[in-house]
Design an enzyme around this catalytic site. Structure first.
Site, PDB file in Angstrom:
ATOM      1  CG  ASP A  76       0.981  -0.321   5.779  1.00 21.57           C
ATOM      2  OD1 ASP A  76       0.303  -1.159   5.156  1.00 21.57           O
ATOM      3  OD2 ASP A  76       1.690  -0.604   6.760  1.00 21.57           O
ATOM      4  N   GLY A  77      -2.077   0.651   3.323  1.00 25.45           N
ATOM      5  CA  GLY A  77      -3.517   0.560   3.440  1.00 25.45           C
ATOM      6  C   GLY A  77      -4.048  -0.858   3.362  1.00 25.45           C
ATOM      7  CE  LYS A  78      -0.650  -4.510   6.605  1.00 26.67           C
ATOM      8  NZ  LYS A  78      -0.181  -3.150   6.947  1.00 26.67           N
ATOM      9  NE  ARG A  79      -8.081   1.142   1.621  1.00 21.14           N
ATOM     10  CZ  ARG A  79      -7.588   1.664   2.740  1.00 21.14           C
ATOM     11  NH1 ARG A  79      -6.730   0.990   3.450  1.00 21.14           N
ATOM     12  NH2 ARG A  79      -7.959   2.868   3.146  1.00 21.14           N
TER      13      ARG A  79
END
Length: 285
Positions: A76-79
């Protein structure tokens, strides 16, 4: 919120010491949940705030999850970015060991920069047998500020959903699902049902279960008729179960891993009873 047995020096501000605690804690959570669940979702932010030692701990946790425990890892990094930067994010985070230093099976991605920012993630996912989850309708209360804005007669999140479904259908495998999925929160059950009907080829990653108020009944519409197609995420409600009712009274901090197991099993039972996932049978996850 870490159990006392791990956070003996709770007042420390040394990033390396905190990273070591996180590493130990996550490994011991994984030891408990690995026989019960198919996937785990580390949140990169809590490791990143510790700098280099935190990132090393994250890499170790991811590696432990897939190499030692055989779990799928959703980072979960929302890159996101465009062009070569998006490609670098995709190559860095996605793919098995030897192809990616992180080894994640999937990554959460923001769609705000448009199609040219998502295509590199799709290409890398196809090459490396990985996937991405695009933020479509998130579980936080403030998400509607932009996601619910009306554009061309429908909410913005519906436009994002339509693009995700197009890409999912284009890349669909034998299971019927593609490499691009959607993040759709459990806190919006009506939209969840609406989007499942419109997105038959898209995996759903469903946050908001448990601590954010989502229930098994709320997430039922995320699953397809076979009981597949959705991954329901429960973070604080599982990993910190020893601090919450009813597990705090039953187990306490000294038996925090037993609380993790009980909370995980209770969630599985709820999903089996209230959602189409129950059609998978007693051994289904």
């Amino acid at each position: 919120m870490l159990p006392e047995s791990i956070s003996a020096d709770a007042a420390t501000r040394d990033p390396a010491a905190v990273a070591a605690m996180y590493n130990t804690f996550c490994r011991e959570v994984l030891d408990v949940v690995a026989p019960l669940v198919p996937a785990v979702k580390p949140q990169a932010a809590f490791f990143e705030e510790l700098g280099a030692s935190g990132m090393a701990a994250l890499a170790d946790v991811v590696r432990y999850a897939y190499e030692d425990k055989g779990l799928l890892v959703i980072l979960d990094g929302k890159r996101n970015d465009i062009g070569s930067t998006a490609t670098a994010y995709a190559r860095g985070y996605l793919g098995p060991a030897g192809q990616s230093p992180w080894g994640a099976d999937a990554l959460t991605v923001s769609p705000y920069l448009g199609a040219d920012s998502l295509e590199p993630f799709v290409e890398t996912s196809i090459q490396r047998n990985a996937g991405i989850f695009v933020l479509v309708k998130t579980s936080n209360p403030g998400g509607g500020l932009f996601q619910d804005l009306i554009a061309d007669g429908r909410p913005l999140y519906r436009h994002v959903a339509a693009y995700v479904e197009i890409m999912a259908e284009k890349t669909a495998g034998a299971c019927g699902y593609g490499v691009m999925g959607a993040v759709v929160g459990a806190t919006y059950p009506e939209q969840l049902a609406e989007l499942r009907a419109e997105m038959p080829h898209s995996w759903f990653l469903v946050p908001g279960f448990g601590s954010q108020g989502g229930t098994a009944r709320d997430v039922a519409a995320a699953f397809d008729g076979r009981g597949t197609g959705a991954i329901v995420n429960n973070s604080r409600g599982i990993i910190f179960a020893h601090t919450r009712k009813p597990y705090a009274e039953r187990f306490g901090a000294s038996r925090w891993q037993a609380a993790v197991e009980a909370a995980t099993r209770d969630m599985i039972d709820q999903l089996r009873a209230e959602t189409p996932a129950g059609r998978l049978g007693p051994s289904g996850t």
